[in-house]
Motif scaffolding. Structure first.
Motif, PDB file in Angstrom:
ATOM      1  N   UNK A 182      -1.638   7.044  32.533  1.00 44.31           N
ATOM      2  CA  UNK A 182      -2.624   6.201  33.106  1.00 44.31           C
ATOM      3  C   UNK A 182      -3.496   5.480  31.772  1.00 44.31           C
ATOM      4  N   UNK A 183      -2.619   4.944  30.882  1.00 44.44           N
ATOM      5  CA  UNK A 183      -2.785   4.207  29.585  1.00 44.44           C
ATOM      6  C   UNK A 183      -4.477   3.573  30.038  1.00 44.44           C
ATOM      7  N   UNK A 184      -3.880   2.652  30.797  1.00 44.49           N
ATOM      8  CA  UNK A 184      -4.765   1.782  31.185  1.00 44.49           C
ATOM      9  C   UNK A 184      -5.781   2.270  31.750  1.00 44.49           C
ATOM     10  N   UNK A 186      -7.153  -1.034  24.564  1.00 37.83           N
ATOM     11  CA  UNK A 186      -6.914  -2.288  25.572  1.00 37.83           C
ATOM     12  C   UNK A 186      -5.534  -2.983  24.550  1.00 37.83           C
ATOM     13  N   UNK A 187      -5.449  -1.922  23.799  1.00 37.60           N
ATOM     14  CA  UNK A 187      -3.796  -2.047  24.042  1.00 37.60           C
ATOM     15  C   UNK A 187      -2.306  -1.530  23.952  1.00 37.60           C
ATOM     16  N   UNK A 227     -11.621  -7.373  17.486  1.00 36.36           N
ATOM     17  CA  UNK A 227     -12.257  -7.092  18.808  1.00 36.36           C
ATOM     18  C   UNK A 227     -13.001  -8.161  17.936  1.00 36.36           C
ATOM     19  N   UNK A 228     -13.847  -8.882  19.530  1.00 32.86           N
ATOM     20  CA  UNK A 228     -14.963  -9.618  18.540  1.00 32.86           C
ATOM     21  C   UNK A 228     -15.874  -9.269  20.516  1.00 32.86           C
ATOM     22  N   UNK A 286      -8.756  -2.751  30.081  1.00 31.59           N
ATOM     23  CA  UNK A 286      -7.366  -2.309  28.467  1.00 31.59           C
ATOM     24  C   UNK A 286      -6.754  -4.339  29.085  1.00 31.59           C
ATOM     25  N   UNK A 287      -7.142  -4.946  30.219  1.00 29.78           N
ATOM     26  CA  UNK A 287      -5.776  -6.253  29.829  1.00 29.78           C
ATOM     27  C   UNK A 287      -6.852  -7.266  30.001  1.00 29.78           C
TER      28      UNK A 287
END
Length: 357
Positions: free
Chosen positions: A116-118, A175-176, A313-314, A324-325
């Motif tokens: 479940x990476x995301x 997030x990647x 990242x900002x 993550x998306x």
């Protein structure tokens, strides 16, 4: 003659009686010896039974998981280092064995594959809150200031309720879609570069095993007693803290100065974005990858320049969590402005319900 014979018979009877007694004694001693031997044998067998080789710790292993029996002194940290190659991934073992006490002979599961990476689930998705602090003091008057005692109370709450503070680097990997993160992940950030981040927040964070990301504007570093220094930032980085850019002068990147032409405006904000990164990179010997927009203000030109400069990242101060998306250049942050615990707790939502049925 008769008397002599009687005496002889009596003597013989006494000898026979003595022989019988001796025989009985011998038999008794033999029986006693046999019983003692049997008792010793039983004790030896019992001792051998209890001294049998203990069960092997590794009960089962596949490509996906291990079933393991804990040995004395083993912890999720030692197991993560041994089986997962990184003690920092102890959370993987802890989350796979929720509500299980880690003690000797306890059987646990050790997952070997990323799951479940995301952070997606059938009823929703994981979101990572980013907490934004500014200034700390023993006693506060400004709404941007958090007292030392309240900050300690907040960090203690996070620790006692199973929240795990992760780094911006770990968030970027999530997030990647490169790896999973703990279910109750949060990030702590501290803006501007006040000395109180070092004097007050730093010891409290270390006390609970937490880190933070400091967003500094480079013109302010070391200019007064109230400002953090480069040496202090280097010390904090050694302990796992991260440092990102907050521009050079903390200016509103979307606002043109009076009479400023558009090209001059672009050149100025480019210096704020690019040069601040170069200064931090040189001072801290790093590749700065995260950026905080002053006043949470940005536009298309600012985003484009940030991407060109190499920021991954900002962060803004728009409230909310980060799935993550989400676009990594416009992440949400929750400003911690009040000292009330219920207000603090409202910023800690790590899962957004959304039915996929």
């Amino acid at each position: 003659m008769r008397f002599k014979m009687t005496k002889t018979v009596a003597a013989l009877n006494r000898e026979r009686l003595r022989a019988v007694v001796f025989a009985l004694i011998a038999i008794g001693l033999l029986f006693q010896s046999s019983c003692a031997t049997l008792e010793v044998a039983l004790k030896k067998a019992e001792k051998s039974l209890w001294q049998e080789k203990p069960p092997e710790p590794l009960q089962f292993q596949s490509d996906e998981y291990i079933v393991y029996r804990l040995q004395e002194g083993e912890t999720p940290v030692t197991l993560a280092e041994r089986f997962l190659g990184d003690e920092k991934r102890s959370w993987v073992i802890e989350e796979a064995n929720e509500d299980i006490e880690f003690r000797e002979n306890q059987v646990i599961i050790i997952p070997l594959k990323e799951e479940n990476k995301g952070g997606l689930a059938i009823d929703g998705y994981q979101a990572v809150p980013i907490l934004s602090y500014h200034h700390f003091a023993e006693n506060c008057e400004s709404h941007l200031c958090i007292s030392a005692s309240v900050f300690d109370q907040q960090m203690r709450y996070l620790k006692n309720n199973g929240y795990r503070v992760i780094t911006m680097r770990e968030l970027l990997g999530f997030m990647q879609y490169r790896h999973a993160i703990p279910k109750r992940s949060i990030i702590i950030t501290i803006d501007d570069g006040y000395r109180s981040a070092y004097d007050i927040a730093y010891p409290v964070l270390k006390k609970y095993g937490f880190t933070a990301t400091l967003f500094i504007y480079t013109d302010y570093v070391g200019v007064s007693k109230s400002a953090i220094t480069w040496d202090q930032l280097r010390e904090m980085e050694v302990d796992g803290f991260e440092v990102g850019s907050h521009t050079i002068s903390h200016c509103d990147l979307t606002k043109k100065m009076t009479g400023e032409q558009y090209q001059d405006y672009l050149a100025r904000i480019k210096r704020e974005i690019f040069d601040s990164k170069q200064i931090i990179d040189k001072e801290l010997r790093q590749d700065t990858f995260c950026f905080a927009y002053p006043y949470s203000r940005y536009n298309a030109s600012v985003l484009n320049l940030c991407e060109q400069a190499g920021y991954k990242i900002g962060v803004t101060v728009d409230r909310g969590g980060n799935a993550f998306f989400k676009d990594p250049l416009v992440l949400d942050r929750n400003q911690i402005l009040k000292s009330y615990m219920y207000a603090f707790m409202a910023n800690l939502k790590t899962f957004n319900k959304f039915s996929l049925k």
